[in-house]
Design a protein around this motif. Structure first.
Motif, PDB file in Angstrom:
ATOM      1  N   ASN A  83       0.870 -36.997   2.910  1.00 35.68           N
ATOM      2  CA  ASN A  83       2.136 -36.422   3.366  1.00 35.68           C
ATOM      3  C   ASN A  83       2.749 -35.468   2.342  1.00 35.68           C
ATOM      4  O   ASN A  83       3.617 -34.670   2.694  1.00 35.68           O
ATOM      5  CB  ASN A  83       3.138 -37.523   3.739  1.00 35.68           C
ATOM      6  N   TYR A 131      -3.016 -37.327   6.778  1.00 31.13           N
ATOM      7  CA  TYR A 131      -1.700 -37.796   7.204  1.00 31.13           C
ATOM      8  C   TYR A 131      -1.358 -37.158   8.541  1.00 31.13           C
ATOM      9  O   TYR A 131      -1.447 -35.941   8.714  1.00 31.13           O
ATOM     10  CB  TYR A 131      -0.630 -37.441   6.169  1.00 31.13           C
ATOM     11  N   GLU A 133       1.473 -36.582  11.418  1.00 32.99           N
ATOM     12  CA  GLU A 133       2.873 -36.604  11.842  1.00 32.99           C
ATOM     13  C   GLU A 133       2.896 -36.658  13.368  1.00 32.99           C
ATOM     14  O   GLU A 133       2.418 -35.742  14.038  1.00 32.99           O
ATOM     15  CB  GLU A 133       3.592 -35.354  11.338  1.00 32.99           C
ATOM     16  N   HIS A 149       3.602 -43.620  14.108  1.00 34.31           N
ATOM     17  CA  HIS A 149       2.352 -43.461  13.369  1.00 34.31           C
ATOM     18  C   HIS A 149       1.287 -44.413  13.900  1.00 34.31           C
ATOM     19  O   HIS A 149       0.097 -44.085  13.890  1.00 34.31           O
ATOM     20  CB  HIS A 149       2.593 -43.709  11.877  1.00 34.31           C
ATOM     21  N   ILE A 193       7.629 -41.646   5.053  1.00 28.48           N
ATOM     22  CA  ILE A 193       6.874 -40.832   5.990  1.00 28.48           C
ATOM     23  C   ILE A 193       7.461 -40.865   7.385  1.00 28.48           C
ATOM     24  O   ILE A 193       6.853 -40.386   8.333  1.00 28.48           O
ATOM     25  CB  ILE A 193       5.381 -41.251   6.026  1.00 28.48           C
ATOM     26  N   HIS A 216      -1.092 -43.848  -0.024  1.00 27.33           N
ATOM     27  CA  HIS A 216       0.347 -43.702   0.218  1.00 27.33           C
ATOM     28  C   HIS A 216       1.151 -44.650  -0.666  1.00 27.33           C
ATOM     29  O   HIS A 216       2.105 -44.242  -1.310  1.00 27.33           O
ATOM     30  CB  HIS A 216       0.748 -43.895   1.678  1.00 27.33           C
ATOM     31  N   ARG A 379       9.184 -30.982   6.002  1.00 29.06           N
ATOM     32  CA  ARG A 379       7.734 -31.008   5.768  1.00 29.06           C
ATOM     33  C   ARG A 379       7.105 -29.669   6.113  1.00 29.06           C
ATOM     34  O   ARG A 379       6.177 -29.214   5.456  1.00 29.06           O
ATOM     35  CB  ARG A 379       7.072 -32.119   6.591  1.00 29.06           C
TER      36      ARG A 379
END
Length: 380
Positions: A83, A131, A133, A149, A193, A216, A379
């Motif tokens: 991320n 990662y 999203e 997620h 996240i 992570h 992000r």
């Protein structure tokens, strides 16, 4: 086949304003040395190679040097984006890099296109889940209704299991993923996240493969025997000061996972927290052994000391944080302590209740949508 599992290098990170690049160069050189001494075949890096989506030139050079050293030590490298990484930037030139033994998974399209390596027992497939999203990738993943997620990772693992099931019997599989799996313990230095409590994923999502290399969370952790976090190679917050940083050495035999062991990394510099008056901290001989550590100090003088950081650094040259705590003060009044461990939506909800009235369910939904949009924009 012998695998070294690492993650969360966060190259380019600073620590309370201090550049950590030299510390990172040292610890990554130690990982390269382990590749040679342990006769590692494959190094897997489970996300957050860089600390920023646009790394500095110095960070890119440090990363390239570490990857070259690992490759020169004899290992193939398989990595995913996390991320903190920019998938497009990290994955630039991925096809060309693969020819030199660096395999990068940064796209949804590549989830079911593993790297196939072999040992004396046959093939091992390395799948990489970057990662994901949910708001960005759910349509490409074929799950337009996904909101969490868990939803998108479940879809990713279904693709992987379908691909693995189509292989010849006896083929082993390893999955790299960057996620917050239920049962893992955060340290406070990881960037959230998601908002609204939808970031966690059950370990069962990753069933059906021989080993799952997670990234992570920043401490080495065993979620299930084949599902593990390696943690970061360096501590990135004072909450990690007691961690024993390391890498997992994973051995695959003919029938799957044979052995996993943690090899601890040499601490580059210790982290210590001190509490006391400024004269006490400057004079007490008990602190001689930690004078070279990164220091976070809470001062308890009756009056806030003048020029406290400069004076502390005369004894502790790597002091990076100083705070004055009024003697007898009420810690319940400190905002930082009041919101510690609470989600963004919980903080906003509490604020609304304090200044107006309890928020309705519709209002809370608007708050969570706004927070999600804000984080997605950040992000991007």
């Amino acid at each position: 086949m012998r695998i070294l599992h690492t993650s969360d290098w966060h190259i380019g990170r600073t620590f309370h304003g201090v550049d950590l690049q030299m510390d990172q160069v040292r610890v990554l050189a130690e990982i390269a040395a382990l590749v040679e001494s342990e006769q590692v075949d494959v190094v897997v890096i489970a996300g957050d190679v860089y600390d920023r989506s646009v790394p500095s030139a110095d960070a890119v050079r440090a990363c390239n040097s570490a990857l070259v050293a690992i490759r020169d030590a004899g290992a193939i490298i398989v990595a995913t984006s996390g991320n903190h990484d920019s998938p497009a930037r990290l994955g630039a030139g991925a096809d060309f890099a693969a020819a030199g033994g660096l395999h990068l998974f940064t796209t949804v399209a590549g989830i079911a296109e593993p790297v196939q390596l072999a040992d004396q027992h046959g093939s091992v497939l390395f799948y990489g889940i970057p990662y994901l999203e949910p708001d960005v990738c759910r349509r490409e993943m074929g799950v337009p209704g996904a909101r969490t997620h868990a939803d998108v990772l479940t879809a990713a693992m279904e693709r992987i299991r379908q691909h693995a099931a189509a292989q010849e019997p006896g083929v082993r599989s390893v999955v790299l993923a960057h996620a917050f799996v239920v049962g893992g313990e955060s340290t406070g230095s990881e960037r959230s996240i998601s908002v609204g409590g939808v970031e966690t994923v059950a370990a069962g999502v990753f069933s059906g493969v021989d080993y799952v290399a997670l990234g992570h969370l920043h401490s080495p952790q065993v979620i299930d025997h084949p599902v593990r976090y390696s943690g970061s190679p360096l501590p990135y917050s004072f909450g990690e000061r007691t961690h024993r940083k390391g890498v997992w050495i994973v051995d695959l035999a003919a029938d799957g996972l044979a052995d996993v062991r943690l090899v601890e990394l040499t601490p580059v510099r210790g982290l210590s927290q001190l509490t006391g008056t400024l004269p006490e901290l400057l004079a007490d001989p008990i602190h001689e052994s930690i004078e070279a550590d990164y220091i976070s100090a809470v001062l308890t003088d009756d009056v806030r000391p003048v020029d406290a950081m400069r004076k502390l650094q005369e004894r502790f040259p790597h002091a990076v944080r100083v705070e004055w705590e009024r003697p007898g003060g009420n810690p319940e009044l400190r905002y930082r302590d009041r919101v510690r461990g609470r989600t963004d939506s919980e903080v906003v909800s509490s604020f609304l209740a304090d200044v107006r009235s309890e928020a309705t369910a519709d209002e809370l939904k608007l708050v969570e949508d706004a927070l999600s949009a804000s984080m997605a924009e950040t992000r991007g």
